[in-house]
Design a protein around this motif. Structure first.
Motif, PDB file in Angstrom:
ATOM      1  N   THR A 149       0.833  -1.207   0.000  1.00 57.19           N
ATOM      2  CA  THR A 149       0.000   0.000   0.000  1.00 57.19           C
ATOM      3  C   THR A 149       0.867   1.256   0.000  1.00 57.19           C
ATOM      4  O   THR A 149       0.580   2.225  -0.712  1.00 57.19           O
ATOM      5  CB  THR A 149      -0.944   0.001   1.206  1.00 57.19           C
ATOM      6  N   ARG A 150       1.924   1.245   0.799  1.00 54.91           N
ATOM      7  CA  ARG A 150       2.827   2.390   0.825  1.00 54.91           C
ATOM      8  C   ARG A 150       3.514   2.603  -0.516  1.00 54.91           C
ATOM      9  O   ARG A 150       3.876   3.729  -0.871  1.00 54.91           O
ATOM     10  CB  ARG A 150       3.877   2.197   1.919  1.00 54.91           C
ATOM     11  N   ALA A 151       3.681   1.519  -1.273  1.00 51.74           N
ATOM     12  CA  ALA A 151       4.286   1.611  -2.601  1.00 51.74           C
ATOM     13  C   ALA A 151       3.239   1.887  -3.682  1.00 51.74           C
ATOM     14  O   ALA A 151       3.545   1.830  -4.876  1.00 51.74           O
ATOM     15  CB  ALA A 151       5.044   0.331  -2.918  1.00 51.74           C
ATOM     16  N   ASP A 152       2.005   2.169  -3.267  1.00 50.96           N
ATOM     17  CA  ASP A 152       0.910   2.580  -4.143  1.00 50.96           C
ATOM     18  C   ASP A 152       0.351   1.450  -5.008  1.00 50.96           C
ATOM     19  O   ASP A 152      -0.084   1.672  -6.135  1.00 50.96           O
ATOM     20  CB  ASP A 152       1.341   3.748  -5.030  1.00 50.96           C
ATOM     21  N   TYR A 153       0.337   0.235  -4.465  1.00 49.92           N
ATOM     22  CA  TYR A 153      -0.341  -0.862  -5.140  1.00 49.92           C
ATOM     23  C   TYR A 153      -1.743  -1.016  -4.550  1.00 49.92           C
ATOM     24  O   TYR A 153      -1.976  -0.709  -3.379  1.00 49.92           O
ATOM     25  CB  TYR A 153       0.420  -2.179  -4.942  1.00 49.92           C
ATOM     26  N   ALA A 154      -2.666  -1.511  -5.364  1.00 49.34           N
ATOM     27  CA  ALA A 154      -3.974  -1.922  -4.860  1.00 49.34           C
ATOM     28  C   ALA A 154      -3.830  -3.355  -4.358  1.00 49.34           C
ATOM     29  O   ALA A 154      -3.218  -4.188  -5.030  1.00 49.34           O
ATOM     30  CB  ALA A 154      -5.024  -1.841  -5.961  1.00 49.34           C
ATOM     31  N   VAL A 155      -4.381  -3.652  -3.191  1.00 52.37           N
ATOM     32  CA  VAL A 155      -4.142  -4.942  -2.554  1.00 52.37           C
ATOM     33  C   VAL A 155      -5.456  -5.636  -2.219  1.00 52.37           C
ATOM     34  O   VAL A 155      -6.396  -5.010  -1.723  1.00 52.37           O
ATOM     35  CB  VAL A 155      -3.315  -4.767  -1.257  1.00 52.37           C
ATOM     36  N   VAL A 156      -5.520  -6.934  -2.515  1.00 53.59           N
ATOM     37  CA  VAL A 156      -6.633  -7.781  -2.071  1.00 53.59           C
ATOM     38  C   VAL A 156      -6.026  -8.981  -1.355  1.00 53.59           C
ATOM     39  O   VAL A 156      -4.870  -9.346  -1.608  1.00 53.59           O
ATOM     40  CB  VAL A 156      -7.523  -8.236  -3.242  1.00 53.59           C
ATOM     41  N   GLU A 157      -6.797  -9.593  -0.459  1.00 50.89           N
ATOM     42  CA  GLU A 157      -6.263 -10.660   0.376  1.00 50.89           C
ATOM     43  C   GLU A 157      -7.149 -11.901   0.341  1.00 50.89           C
ATOM     44  O   GLU A 157      -8.351 -11.815   0.081  1.00 50.89           O
ATOM     45  CB  GLU A 157      -6.139 -10.194   1.834  1.00 50.89           C
ATOM     46  N   ALA A 158      -6.515 -13.045   0.631  1.00 53.80           N
ATOM     47  CA  ALA A 158      -7.227 -14.303   0.829  1.00 53.80           C
ATOM     48  C   ALA A 158      -6.467 -15.085   1.881  1.00 53.80           C
ATOM     49  O   ALA A 158      -5.234 -15.072   1.909  1.00 53.80           O
ATOM     50  CB  ALA A 158      -7.311 -15.102  -0.465  1.00 53.80           C
ATOM     51  N   GLU A 159      -7.193 -15.792   2.752  1.00 55.25           N
ATOM     52  CA  GLU A 159      -6.535 -16.526   3.832  1.00 55.25           C
ATOM     53  C   GLU A 159      -6.535 -18.029   3.616  1.00 55.25           C
ATOM     54  O   GLU A 159      -5.983 -18.773   4.428  1.00 55.25           O
ATOM     55  CB  GLU A 159      -7.192 -16.199   5.170  1.00 55.25           C
ATOM     56  N   ASN A 160      -7.152 -18.491   2.538  1.00 48.62           N
ATOM     57  CA  ASN A 160      -7.139 -19.921   2.243  1.00 48.62           C
ATOM     58  C   ASN A 160      -7.293 -20.131   0.740  1.00 48.62           C
ATOM     59  O   ASN A 160      -7.483 -19.174  -0.027  1.00 48.62           O
ATOM     60  CB  ASN A 160      -8.235 -20.663   3.015  1.00 48.62           C
ATOM     61  N   ALA A 161      -7.232 -21.391   0.317  1.00 44.18           N
ATOM     62  CA  ALA A 161      -7.269 -21.710  -1.116  1.00 44.18           C
ATOM     63  C   ALA A 161      -8.605 -21.342  -1.743  1.00 44.18           C
ATOM     64  O   ALA A 161      -8.658 -20.843  -2.871  1.00 44.18           O
ATOM     65  CB  ALA A 161      -6.971 -23.191  -1.316  1.00 44.18           C
ATOM     66  N   ARG A 162      -9.690 -21.607  -1.041  1.00 42.39           N
ATOM     67  CA  ARG A 162     -11.015 -21.299  -1.599  1.00 42.39           C
ATOM     68  C   ARG A 162     -11.151 -19.814  -1.875  1.00 42.39           C
ATOM     69  O   ARG A 162     -11.578 -19.406  -2.965  1.00 42.39           O
ATOM     70  CB  ARG A 162     -12.105 -21.752  -0.621  1.00 42.39           C
ATOM     71  N   GLU A 163     -10.792 -18.989  -0.886  1.00 43.52           N
ATOM     72  CA  GLU A 163     -10.862 -17.546  -1.083  1.00 43.52           C
ATOM     73  C   GLU A 163      -9.911 -17.097  -2.188  1.00 43.52           C
ATOM     74  O   GLU A 163     -10.226 -16.180  -2.955  1.00 43.52           O
ATOM     75  CB  GLU A 163     -10.523 -16.812   0.218  1.00 43.52           C
ATOM     76  N   ALA A 164      -8.762 -17.741  -2.270  1.00 41.42           N
ATOM     77  CA  ALA A 164      -7.777 -17.360  -3.283  1.00 41.42           C
ATOM     78  C   ALA A 164      -8.344 -17.511  -4.686  1.00 41.42           C
ATOM     79  O   ALA A 164      -8.191 -16.617  -5.533  1.00 41.42           O
ATOM     80  CB  ALA A 164      -6.516 -18.199  -3.121  1.00 41.42           C
ATOM     81  N   MET A 165      -9.008 -18.624  -4.955  1.00 48.44           N
ATOM     82  CA  MET A 165      -9.566 -18.845  -6.283  1.00 48.44           C
ATOM     83  C   MET A 165     -10.709 -17.882  -6.583  1.00 48.44           C
ATOM     84  O   MET A 165     -10.877 -17.423  -7.719  1.00 48.44           O
ATOM     85  CB  MET A 165     -10.039 -20.297  -6.419  1.00 48.44           C
ATOM     86  N   GLU A 166     -11.475 -17.537  -5.540  1.00 42.97           N
ATOM     87  CA  GLU A 166     -12.557 -16.563  -5.722  1.00 42.97           C
ATOM     88  C   GLU A 166     -11.996 -15.186  -6.045  1.00 42.97           C
ATOM     89  O   GLU A 166     -12.482 -14.504  -6.952  1.00 42.97           O
ATOM     90  CB  GLU A 166     -13.418 -16.493  -4.457  1.00 42.97           C
ATOM     91  N   ARG A 167     -10.972 -14.768  -5.298  1.00 38.73           N
ATOM     92  CA  ARG A 167     -10.360 -13.457  -5.525  1.00 38.73           C
ATOM     93  C   ARG A 167      -9.674 -13.405  -6.884  1.00 38.73           C
ATOM     94  O   ARG A 167      -9.706 -12.382  -7.574  1.00 38.73           O
ATOM     95  CB  ARG A 167      -9.334 -13.140  -4.433  1.00 38.73           C
ATOM     96  N   LEU A 168      -9.051 -14.502  -7.266  1.00 40.66           N
ATOM     97  CA  LEU A 168      -8.365 -14.550  -8.554  1.00 40.66           C
ATOM     98  C   LEU A 168      -9.333 -14.281  -9.700  1.00 40.66           C
ATOM     99  O   LEU A 168      -9.038 -13.505 -10.618  1.00 40.66           O
ATOM    100  CB  LEU A 168      -7.719 -15.926  -8.741  1.00 40.66           C
ATOM    101  N   LYS A 169     -10.509 -14.897  -9.632  1.00 45.77           N
ATOM    102  CA  LYS A 169     -11.506 -14.734 -10.687  1.00 45.77           C
ATOM    103  C   LYS A 169     -12.145 -13.353 -10.651  1.00 45.77           C
ATOM    104  O   LYS A 169     -12.329 -12.711 -11.694  1.00 45.77           O
ATOM    105  CB  LYS A 169     -12.584 -15.813 -10.545  1.00 45.77           C
ATOM    106  N   ALA A 170     -12.466 -12.872  -9.452  1.00 44.71           N
ATOM    107  CA  ALA A 170     -13.189 -11.608  -9.330  1.00 44.71           C
ATOM    108  C   ALA A 170     -12.300 -10.380  -9.507  1.00 44.71           C
ATOM    109  O   ALA A 170     -12.732  -9.371 -10.069  1.00 44.71           O
ATOM    110  CB  ALA A 170     -13.892 -11.542  -7.967  1.00 44.71           C
ATOM    111  N   GLU A 171     -11.068 -10.456  -9.040  1.00 45.79           N
ATOM    112  CA  GLU A 171     -10.210  -9.265  -8.989  1.00 45.79           C
ATOM    113  C   GLU A 171      -9.202  -9.163 -10.129  1.00 45.79           C
ATOM    114  O   GLU A 171      -8.666  -8.104 -10.380  1.00 45.79           O
ATOM    115  CB  GLU A 171      -9.447  -9.234  -7.649  1.00 45.79           C
ATOM    116  N   ARG A 172      -8.879 -10.269 -10.772  1.00 43.68           N
ATOM    117  CA  ARG A 172      -7.929 -10.293 -11.894  1.00 43.68           C
ATOM    118  C   ARG A 172      -6.625  -9.559 -11.528  1.00 43.68           C
ATOM    119  O   ARG A 172      -6.238  -8.581 -12.166  1.00 43.68           O
ATOM    120  CB  ARG A 172      -8.562  -9.658 -13.135  1.00 43.68           C
ATOM    121  N   PRO A 173      -5.916 -10.037 -10.493  1.00 41.60           N
ATOM    122  CA  PRO A 173      -4.708  -9.343 -10.050  1.00 41.60           C
ATOM    123  C   PRO A 173      -3.573  -9.430 -11.067  1.00 41.60           C
ATOM    124  O   PRO A 173      -3.441 -10.426 -11.788  1.00 41.60           O
ATOM    125  CB  PRO A 173      -4.338 -10.086  -8.761  1.00 41.60           C
ATOM    126  N   ASP A 174      -2.755  -8.378 -11.109  1.00 41.42           N
ATOM    127  CA  ASP A 174      -1.564  -8.403 -11.959  1.00 41.42           C
ATOM    128  C   ASP A 174      -0.520  -9.347 -11.388  1.00 41.42           C
ATOM    129  O   ASP A 174       0.139 -10.081 -12.124  1.00 41.42           O
ATOM    130  CB  ASP A 174      -0.969  -6.993 -12.067  1.00 41.42           C
TER     131      ASP A 174
END
Length: 248
Positions: free
Chosen positions: A25-50
């Motif tokens: 955040t201090r380096a001016d990136y947008a950040v999303v988080e996941a604490e497990n594999a299920r959330e990770a796959m959901e965030r990957l699809k919804a957020e399309r992280p670089d």
């Protein structure tokens, strides 16, 4: 500019996520988080992280199993951030498709450096250049900044997404469908009129004369292209592009 590179942090330890989140955040990136594999796959699809930072020791699934899934289901650059320091684990992750591997404990400066390298590599992979110039317009794909005559132009996230797609392949025609798949990835029905309106707005912000566009060109019925060597030229885009400022 309000469009930033997005990073997904996948780690089950809250203090690690907080540490990485704060540094990014201090380096001016947008950040999303996941604490497990299920959330990770959901965030990957919804957020399309670089960029995705993936821990291997997840509570519901081994992180190594996620590596090929991440690469199959997205174009994210994947950096493993794990306490597993055995050579065979590193080799396995890289062989499965991970782009880099950082061992815990780590220095946040090194982590940020790895992220910057990953972004430069993405630029090279996508189009070979991180800075594209079209007349007095400069598009910095690495830092997501657009300048016109040296002054920053404020674009909406979707406006930047469309412009960046054209800038990654300057001079080439990018079809309506290709552009809209990036700008409206979750729309079930892609309406070209959305894109036409957005391009009209971009021309208002970037072109010296939006009615006679010399930067964003229109290939009628096909798509758009960025004309990147317009300085000193006298011709405008072919007939039909003027009409496109009101409908294409």
């Amino acid at each position: 500019m309000n469009v930033r590179h997005k990073v997904l942090i996948v780690d089950d330890e809250p203090h690690i996520r907080k540490l990485i989140h704060t540094a990014l955040t201090r380096a001016d990136y947008a950040v999303v988080e996941a604490e497990n594999a299920r959330e990770a796959m959901e965030r990957l699809k919804a957020e399309r992280p670089d960029i995705s930072l993936l821990d291997l020791g997840l509570p519901d699934r081994d992180g190594l199993e996620l590596v090929p899934l991440f690469k199959q289901q997205s174009d994210t650059t994947l950096i493993i951030v794990s306490a597993r320091d055995a050579t065979d684990q590193k080799v396995a992750a890289l062989d499965l498709g991970a782009d880099d591997y950082l061992t815990k404990p780590f220095d946040t400066d090194e982590l940020l450096a790895r992220v910057r390298v990953a972004l430069r590599n993405r630029m090279a992979k996508d189009g070979g250049a991180s800075m594209v110039r079209a007349g007095d317009v400069e598009i910095d794909l690495l830092n997501r900044v657009v300048l016109k005559a040296g002054k920053e132009v404020h674009l909406t996230p979707k406006e930047y997404t469309v412009l960046a797609q054209l800038a990654k392949f300057p001079g080439r025609v990018i079809t309506h469908q290709q552009i809209m798949a990036h700008a409206w990835p979750h729309e079930k029905a892609h309406h070209v009129e959305y894109l036409r309106v957005l391009v009209r707005t971009l021309r208002q912000k970037l072109e010296a004369d939006p009615q006679r566009p010399r930067i964003i060109g229109n290939e009628l019925g096909i798509g758009y292209r960025l004309r990147f060597n317009v300085e000193g030229e006298t011709e405008e885009f072919a007939a039909g592009d003027t009409a496109a400022t009101s409908g294409g």
